[in-house]
Design a protein around this motif. Structure first.
Motif, PDB file in Angstrom:
ATOM      1  N   ILE B 168      33.015  66.465  40.983  1.00 44.90           N
ATOM      2  CA  ILE B 168      31.990  67.080  40.128  1.00 44.90           C
ATOM      3  C   ILE B 168      31.164  68.074  40.938  1.00 44.90           C
ATOM      4  O   ILE B 168      30.876  69.182  40.491  1.00 44.90           O
ATOM      5  CB  ILE B 168      31.107  65.980  39.501  1.00 44.90           C
ATOM      6  CG1 ILE B 168      31.929  65.205  38.472  1.00 44.90           C
ATOM      7  CG2 ILE B 168      29.881  66.567  38.847  1.00 44.90           C
ATOM      8  CD1 ILE B 168      31.212  64.021  37.886  1.00 44.90           C
ATOM      9  N   LEU B 169      30.834  67.664  42.170  1.00 45.94           N
ATOM     10  CA  LEU B 169      30.078  68.563  43.044  1.00 45.94           C
ATOM     11  C   LEU B 169      30.858  69.849  43.286  1.00 45.94           C
ATOM     12  O   LEU B 169      30.315  70.953  43.219  1.00 45.94           O
ATOM     13  CB  LEU B 169      29.795  67.860  44.369  1.00 45.94           C
ATOM     14  CG  LEU B 169      29.113  68.704  45.434  1.00 45.94           C
ATOM     15  CD1 LEU B 169      27.673  68.944  45.069  1.00 45.94           C
ATOM     16  CD2 LEU B 169      29.184  68.037  46.780  1.00 45.94           C
ATOM     17  N   TYR B 171      33.148  71.170  41.435  1.00 48.30           N
ATOM     18  CA  TYR B 171      33.183  71.956  40.206  1.00 48.30           C
ATOM     19  C   TYR B 171      31.882  72.761  40.080  1.00 48.30           C
ATOM     20  O   TYR B 171      31.907  73.958  39.770  1.00 48.30           O
ATOM     21  CB  TYR B 171      33.359  71.024  39.010  1.00 48.30           C
ATOM     22  CG  TYR B 171      33.524  71.726  37.699  1.00 48.30           C
ATOM     23  CD1 TYR B 171      34.574  72.617  37.490  1.00 48.30           C
ATOM     24  CD2 TYR B 171      32.632  71.523  36.667  1.00 48.30           C
ATOM     25  CE1 TYR B 171      34.724  73.269  36.295  1.00 48.30           C
ATOM     26  CE2 TYR B 171      32.776  72.172  35.461  1.00 48.30           C
ATOM     27  CZ  TYR B 171      33.820  73.043  35.277  1.00 48.30           C
ATOM     28  OH  TYR B 171      33.960  73.698  34.099  1.00 48.30           O
ATOM     29  N   GLY B 172      30.756  72.085  40.378  1.00 52.10           N
ATOM     30  CA  GLY B 172      29.471  72.782  40.333  1.00 52.10           C
ATOM     31  C   GLY B 172      29.421  73.922  41.326  1.00 52.10           C
ATOM     32  O   GLY B 172      28.957  75.020  41.012  1.00 52.10           O
ATOM     33  N   PHE B 207      25.923  70.178  37.868  1.00 55.06           N
ATOM     34  CA  PHE B 207      27.000  69.427  38.520  1.00 55.06           C
ATOM     35  C   PHE B 207      26.685  69.158  39.984  1.00 55.06           C
ATOM     36  O   PHE B 207      26.996  68.093  40.510  1.00 55.06           O
ATOM     37  CB  PHE B 207      28.314  70.194  38.382  1.00 55.06           C
ATOM     38  CG  PHE B 207      28.843  70.192  36.989  1.00 55.06           C
ATOM     39  CD1 PHE B 207      29.568  69.115  36.523  1.00 55.06           C
ATOM     40  CD2 PHE B 207      28.594  71.232  36.131  1.00 55.06           C
ATOM     41  CE1 PHE B 207      30.037  69.093  35.231  1.00 55.06           C
ATOM     42  CE2 PHE B 207      29.067  71.219  34.837  1.00 55.06           C
ATOM     43  CZ  PHE B 207      29.782  70.144  34.384  1.00 55.06           C
ATOM     44  N   VAL B 210      24.439  66.244  40.231  1.00 59.35           N
ATOM     45  CA  VAL B 210      25.135  64.965  40.080  1.00 59.35           C
ATOM     46  C   VAL B 210      25.666  64.513  41.440  1.00 59.35           C
ATOM     47  O   VAL B 210      25.506  63.351  41.838  1.00 59.35           O
ATOM     48  CB  VAL B 210      26.295  65.083  39.065  1.00 59.35           C
ATOM     49  CG1 VAL B 210      27.116  63.809  39.054  1.00 59.35           C
ATOM     50  CG2 VAL B 210      25.758  65.365  37.688  1.00 59.35           C
TER      51      VAL B 210
END
Lengths: 198, 478
Positions: B168-169, B171-172, B207, B210
């Motif tokens: 997720i990181l 993707y951010g 993201f 998160v």
């Protein structure tokens, strides 16, 4: 339509079709094979962008190594398709509830002006004889040498961790214990057996 | 102007010494303690190198993927010190339980290397790589206790959730790169300032937050903490709860305070939500725990929520207050887990909180030190934990968020209950025979005493560390 555009649409269509097949085919082996096709056509797209190094690495690493291992695993596992499909309808409603807002949110952002074509300039055409591999190597070992070395340490950690976690036997050192060797007594090595004369 | 290689000498030395520890471990004699001593000495050497090369001005090297400044130096010093403390405790534990866990030291060294990378990261690329190096080693350390089902469960949860958070990181980060066209934190900052309402940047920010939230372990990304803390061996838990928290703070400071400071209006809102929930869930859930490690795990969640309050103030003073908080917390947390490590033994590895009943009778010295640590965790003056809370609250009130400060104080009061309960067990309950066989070696006793006295010292002279933190933040984060 130039030849390049035709090739692009060919590869792009092939990538999308095979990616779609990965998730819809019933047989896991076929899915893995479709994924390989997907990687191949993506490599073709890289080639069109004059990124030949990435294209070759994609084929060598993903198709050659990763996917072959994947195929091994898929073929070794006895996957019961009926088991997987069980409860599909039961969970469908819940899945839709989770997925629909996500699609909506991501769609809102992705379809907005932030991903418009004018925001991104077209890739610059390089002159003939331009060496992509050379350029990557130069960047990697000058500007990005620090992240590159960190990545190397990460791989080292992965090896150490894998061995530490899987090595089950107690460790046996091969070097001799000198004290133990010197303190050996005659009785521990030789057993005299009285046979008696016949 | 320093040579580029000279700037990264501490990191290079640590990587080399980490490999040396691996080799020493192969060739040493079975019963010798050489691995531990080599590993500890490595940390001392690297710590001295960091101290020697403390710069006045930020230095950027390797295409500005690496930044050496006062913040990174200070954080590195404390990462190395807490790492050293964790090694001493771990050695004591492994000797007591007669375990051969030599990979612990090499993996921990590589994990510390990841923390150092994170502390000086100046590009989203190095932030991500440092984080991966740090987490990958930690996953392995948690899984090391192979015969325990709890450890396997903990490692599995940690690994799967950690991998998800990393994804997720990443993707951010890719979204931020798409919006700003750069991974460099300073360039990202100017881009973020220029178009402060760019939806794509905010999308990426969510993201990234998160990922940071997962690493700090704040609600709602806290699910892994209690299980991982309980499942892994005590020295691993101890290590997990000290130095990596400093690294997670460094990551938050680099990404939010430096790179995405232009979006502070957006992220401070999200952090407010996370901070209030963490303090609430952490403090209230900790009351219900009967396992000491689980209780401290929830206490960690609450403390990390408190730490975020300093970020919400979005001022240099706020960042410095958070920095003070994380340093003090990692020292206190280490000491609290060490107390458990002192009382458990191969015969009785019960980790319940009632384990501390009547400890003051069997071991008055240890329980006095433990008393200091518990009072400090509860935030009672004059111990360092009080000042940590005080500085954060002061910044919060100064930035006009009185209501948030009031909520924080209320939750801290609720939290004081479960720390004081341990003190009650130690001093006012009689021993039911569980602790009669407590023995502690002189070396670990010294380390434990130093640990507690450090908290006492920082409690009487908080200004020393706080002024250093403030100076570092002012000179590094522009």
């Amino acid at each position: 339509m130039s030849f390049e555009v035709i090739v692009f649409y060919l590869f792009a269509g092939l990538t999308l079709t095979s990616a779609f097949l990965v998730i819809v085919v019933r047989n896991p082996v076929h899915a893995a094979l479709s994924l390989i096709l997907c990687f191949f056509s993506s490599a073709g797209l890289w080639l069109l962008l004059e990124a030949e190094f990435l294209a070759i690495v994609l084929v060598l690493v993903y198709v050659g190594a990763v996917m072959v291992l994947f195929m091994f695993v898929v073929m070794m596992l006895d996957i019961n398709l009926a088991e997987i499909r069980k409860g599909f309808l039961k969970y469908l409603a819940l899945a839709l509830v989770v997925v629909a807002p996500m699609i909506l949110i991501i769609g809102t952002v992705a379809s907005s002006s932030y991903f418009d074509m004018p925001r991104y300039s077209a890739a610059v055409k390089q002159v003939a004889g331009h060496n992509n591999t050379y350029e990557i190597g130069k960047e990697l070992f000058t500007k990005y040498v620090w992240p590159f070395e960190i990545a190397a340490v990460i791989l080292l950690v992965a090896i150490v961790a894998a061995i530490a976690l899987t090595l089950r036997t107690t460790r046996q050192l091969k070097n001799p214990n000198v004290e133990q060797q010197l303190s050996v007594e005659r009785d521990k090595r030789i057993r005299l057996v009285d046979m008696g004369a016949e | 102007m320093m040579n580029e290689l000279q700037v990264i000498t501490p990191e290079m030395t640590l990587a080399g010494l980490g490999c040396l520890v691996l080799l020493v471990d192969v060739f040493k004699r079975e019963e010798s303690n050489l691995t531990f001593w080599t590993a500890s000495l490595s940390l001392v050497v690297v710590c001295l190198l960091v101290v020697v090369w403390r710069p006045d001005q930020p230095v950027y090297v390797f295409g500005s993927t690496f930044k050496l400044d006062q913040v990174s130096s200070l954080l590195k010093i404390f990462i190395l010190i807490t790492g050293l403390g964790a090694f001493f405790y771990a050695n004591y534990y492994f000797e007591k339980f007669n375990l051969k866990q030599s990979e612990f030291y090499s993996l921990a060294i590589f994990s510390i290397l990841g923390m150092l990378v994170l502390a000086s990261a100046h590009s989203l690329l190095t932030v991500y790589l440092g984080l991966e190096l740090l987490s990958l080693s930690l996953y392995a350390m948690v899984a090391m206790d192979r015969d325990s089902k709890f450890a396997a469960e903990a490692a599995m949860k940690y690994f799967v959730l950690g991998a998800l958070a990393s994804g997720i990181l990443l993707y951010g980060i890719s979204m931020l790169y798409g919006a700003a066209g750069t991974l460099d934190l300073i360039e990202l900052k100017t881009q973020g300032m220029a178009k402060d309402s760019d939806l794509l940047l905010v999308f990426g920010l969510v993201f990234v937050l998160v990922g940071i939230g997962f690493k700090l372990g704040v609600v709602p990304f806290h699910m892994w903490i209690p299980d991982v803390y309980e499942g892994s061996r005590t020295p691993v838990t101890l290590f997990l709860s000290s130095a990596p928290k400093i690294a997670a703070y460094a990551m938050a400071l680099r990404v939010l305070g430096e790179g995405l400071v232009g979006l502070s209006a957006e992220w401070s809102q999200m952090l407010t939500f996370m901070a209030v929930l963490s303090m609430g869930v952490g403090n209230i859930a900790a009351i219900a725990q009967s396992n000491f490690k689980r209780m401290l795990a929830y206490s960690t969640i609450a403390h990390m929520g408190f730490l975020l309050l300093g970020f919400i103030a979005t001022s240099p003073g706020g960042y410095a207050a958070s920095m003070f908080y994380v340093v003090v917390y990692s020292i206190m947390g280490m000491g609290a887990f060490a107390a458990l490590l002192l009382v458990v033994s191969p015969n009785n590895s019960d980790e319940k909180i009632t384990r501390f009943k009547g400890l003051s009778l069997t071991n008055p010295a240890a329980s006095l030190m433990f008393l200091i640590l518990m009072l400090s965790l509860a935030g009672i003056p004059p111990f360092a934990g009080f000042w940590a809370k005080w500085f954060v609250l002061k910044e919060l009130v100064a930035s006009g968020m009185l209501w948030l400060a009031v909520i924080a104080v209320i939750f801290s009061l609720i939290g004081a209950y479960y720390y004081l309960r341990i003190i009650k067990y130690m001093y006012f309950d009689s021993d039911d025979g569980a602790n009669s066989s407590i023995c502690w070696s002189r070396s670990v006793g010294t380390v434990f005493t130093v640990n507690a006295v450090a908290i006492l010292f920082l409690g009487f002279f908080p200004g020393i560390l706080m002024s250093e933190c403030l100076k570092a933040v002012l000179s590094s984060i522009v």
